[in-house]
Design a protein around this motif. Structure first.
Motif, PDB file in Angstrom:
ATOM      1  N   GLU A 129     -14.214   3.957  -4.094  1.00  0.00           N
ATOM      2  CA  GLU A 129     -12.675   4.721  -2.425  1.00  0.00           C
ATOM      3  C   GLU A 129     -14.250   5.216  -1.523  1.00  0.00           C
ATOM      4  OE1 GLU A 129     -10.441   7.638  -3.376  1.00  0.00           O
ATOM      5  OE2 GLU A 129      -9.339   6.754  -5.698  1.00  0.00           O
TER       6      GLU A 129
ATOM      7  N   THR B 129       9.158   4.609  -3.904  1.00  0.00           N
ATOM      8  CA  THR B 129       9.631   5.971  -4.293  1.00  0.00           C
ATOM      9  C   THR B 129       9.455   7.122  -3.710  1.00  0.00           C
ATOM     10  OG1 THR B 129       7.888   6.374  -6.597  1.00  0.00           O
ATOM     11  CG2 THR B 129       9.680   4.653  -6.421  1.00  0.00           C
ATOM     12  N   ASP B 130       7.871   7.106  -3.309  1.00  0.00           N
ATOM     13  CA  ASP B 130       8.141   8.383  -2.960  1.00  0.00           C
ATOM     14  C   ASP B 130       6.827   8.561  -1.548  1.00  0.00           C
ATOM     15  OD1 ASP B 130       4.946   7.707  -3.706  1.00  0.00           O
ATOM     16  OD2 ASP B 130       5.137   9.883  -5.117  1.00  0.00           O
ATOM     17  N   TYR B 131       6.512   9.561  -0.817  1.00  0.00           N
ATOM     18  CA  TYR B 131       5.588   9.129   0.077  1.00  0.00           C
ATOM     19  C   TYR B 131       3.393   8.906   0.084  1.00  0.00           C
ATOM     20  CZ  TYR B 131       9.597  11.260   2.357  1.00  0.00           C
ATOM     21  OH  TYR B 131      10.463  11.640   3.388  1.00  0.00           O
ATOM     22  N   THR B 132       3.776   8.109  -1.084  1.00  0.00           N
ATOM     23  CA  THR B 132       2.177   7.846  -1.135  1.00  0.00           C
ATOM     24  C   THR B 132       1.654   7.005  -1.257  1.00  0.00           C
ATOM     25  OG1 THR B 132       2.178   8.973  -3.920  1.00  0.00           O
ATOM     26  CG2 THR B 132       0.460   7.530  -3.296  1.00  0.00           C
ATOM     27  N   VAL B 133       0.423   6.494  -0.719  1.00  0.00           N
ATOM     28  CA  VAL B 133      -0.103   5.613   0.761  1.00  0.00           C
ATOM     29  C   VAL B 133      -1.243   5.399  -0.257  1.00  0.00           C
ATOM     30  CG1 VAL B 133      -1.469   4.833   2.720  1.00  0.00           C
ATOM     31  CG2 VAL B 133       0.628   6.684   2.855  1.00  0.00           C
ATOM     32  N   TYR B 134      -1.841   4.063  -1.214  1.00  0.00           N
ATOM     33  CA  TYR B 134      -2.272   3.735  -1.736  1.00  0.00           C
ATOM     34  C   TYR B 134      -3.533   3.384  -1.024  1.00  0.00           C
ATOM     35  CZ  TYR B 134       1.943   4.067  -5.106  1.00  0.00           C
ATOM     36  OH  TYR B 134       2.719   4.592  -5.953  1.00  0.00           O
TER      37      TYR B 134
ATOM     38  N   ASP C 233       0.637  -1.274   0.032  1.00  0.00           N
ATOM     39  CA  ASP C 233       0.160  -0.100   0.166  1.00  0.00           C
ATOM     40  C   ASP C 233       0.524   1.419   0.090  1.00  0.00           C
ATOM     41  OD1 ASP C 233      -2.682  -1.772   0.000  1.00  0.00           O
ATOM     42  OD2 ASP C 233      -2.283  -1.704   1.986  1.00  0.00           O
ATOM     43  N   PHE C 234       2.251   0.997  -0.188  1.00  0.00           N
ATOM     44  CA  PHE C 234       2.979   2.290   0.063  1.00  0.00           C
ATOM     45  C   PHE C 234       3.752   2.206  -0.821  1.00  0.00           C
ATOM     46  CE2 PHE C 234       2.107   0.789   4.746  1.00  0.00           C
ATOM     47  CZ  PHE C 234       1.620   2.120   5.111  1.00  0.00           C
ATOM     48  N   SER C 235       3.816   3.507  -1.939  1.00  0.00           N
ATOM     49  CA  SER C 235       5.037   3.310  -2.399  1.00  0.00           C
ATOM     50  C   SER C 235       6.776   3.507  -2.498  1.00  0.00           C
ATOM     51  CB  SER C 235       4.527   4.935  -3.162  1.00  0.00           C
ATOM     52  OG  SER C 235       4.908   5.379  -3.650  1.00  0.00           O
TER      53      SER C 235
END
Length: 307
Positions: A159, A101-106, A97-99
């Motif tokens: 979502e 490459t960056d701080y994105t959380v899917y 769930d965590f990227s």
């Protein structure tokens, strides 16, 4: 360490279950892991709602701790009706769930494939009772889903977001019925009134929307705080009682709060809810007797203005 689990609707004569006597030659799935110190035996009815949930949990355990597992399938011998009327997916957060490459959380997600196109479906979440979830990104009506009307793509996405938690409780008054209509407010020290609610007659039930943090529950200004004060279990009914109750929400499981109130001295006979007739009668008593209204003296007709 040995973990045993049994999901069945059959009565047992004892509290212990002997899984070693079950035959696993034709109706079991065996996953051997000699390096694991955990062994799981599970007896599952594959065509039951509980079997849907248990199979998803076993899949998560198999991926995370890699135990030695034996899954025995135990369906009913005869069926009168279709046992499953829904499609179930268990959603649990994972490292995917965590990227990377960056701080994105899917966020965790569930995927359903090969669904019937001509059947009307409904999408909802099976979550703990204190959770309030709402769809934040959904183009179509999730209560009436007909995939054949979605066009060539035939794919629906939605979502959901955890909007708030539900803080529930019961309000009681010693030797009396629950104070129906009592107004409660919840807030912080700087802002005492953020949300409010009323106490119901049924067991004095009340509920509010909250978030994790420290909150203060108290009686609303007005008739509620004029008649009642909060009472602690160890208090004897004196006036030196706390004006608010501190509530700490430190997890996502919600909280059940028991609140006790007592009427102030000298106001034991007053009612919290006053009907409109009683209110009009009390207002008349305060005003006292009123003089009779004078009626206007009718004037004689002016014949000149008659048609």
């Amino acid at each position: 360490m040995v973990i045993s689990s049994s999901i069945a609707m059959r009565d047992r004569s004892s509290e212990s279950a002997r899984f070693e006597i079950l035959s696993a030659e034709y109706s079991a799935v065996v996953l051997n892991n000699e390096n694991s110190s955990i062994h799981i035996d599970a007896v599952v009815d594959p065509l039951s709602p509980s079997g849907q949930k248990l199979s998803s949990l076993l899949r998560v355990l198999s991926k995370c701790i890699q135990p030695s597992m034996r899954l025995v399938l135990n369906p009913l011998s005869s069926l009168v009706d279709l046992p499953l009327k829904n499609y179930y997916r268990y959603v649990v957060p994972t490292m995917d769930d965590f990227s990377s490459t960056d701080y994105t959380v899917y966020g965790p997600k569930a995927f359903f494939a090969n669904m019937p196109l001509s059947k009307t479906l409904t999408m909802n979440l099976d979550v703990p009772e204190p959770w309030l979830l709402e769809p934040v990104n959904a183009i179509h009506d999730l209560d009436n889903i007909l995939l054949e009307n979605l066009g060539n793509i035939r794919t629906l996405q939605a979502e959901f977001e955890l909007e708030a938690l539900v803080l529930t409780g019961h309000c009681t008054e010693k030797d009396h019925e629950p104070p129906r209509g009592l107004q409660l407010i919840l807030g912080t020290k700087n802002t005492p009134h953020l949300v409010d609610t009323l106490v119901m007659a049924n067991l004095g039930y009340w509920q509010m929307k909250v978030f994790p943090g420290v909150w203060y529950l108290q009686l609303a200004p007005g008739r509620s705080s004029d008649l009642y004060i909060l009472r602690e279990d160890k208090d004897d009914g004196s006036q030196d009682m706390p004006s608010s109750k501190r509530i700490t929400i430190d997890d996502l499981r919600g909280k059940l709060v028991h609140l006790a109130v007592v009427k102030k001295k000298g106001k034991e006979q007053e009612k919290l809810l006053v009907s409109s007739d009683d209110d009009d009668h009390s207002q008349e008593k305060k005003k006292g007797p009123q003089p009779e209204a004078t009626k206007p003296i009718p004037k004689p007709f002016d014949l000149a203005h008659l048609p």
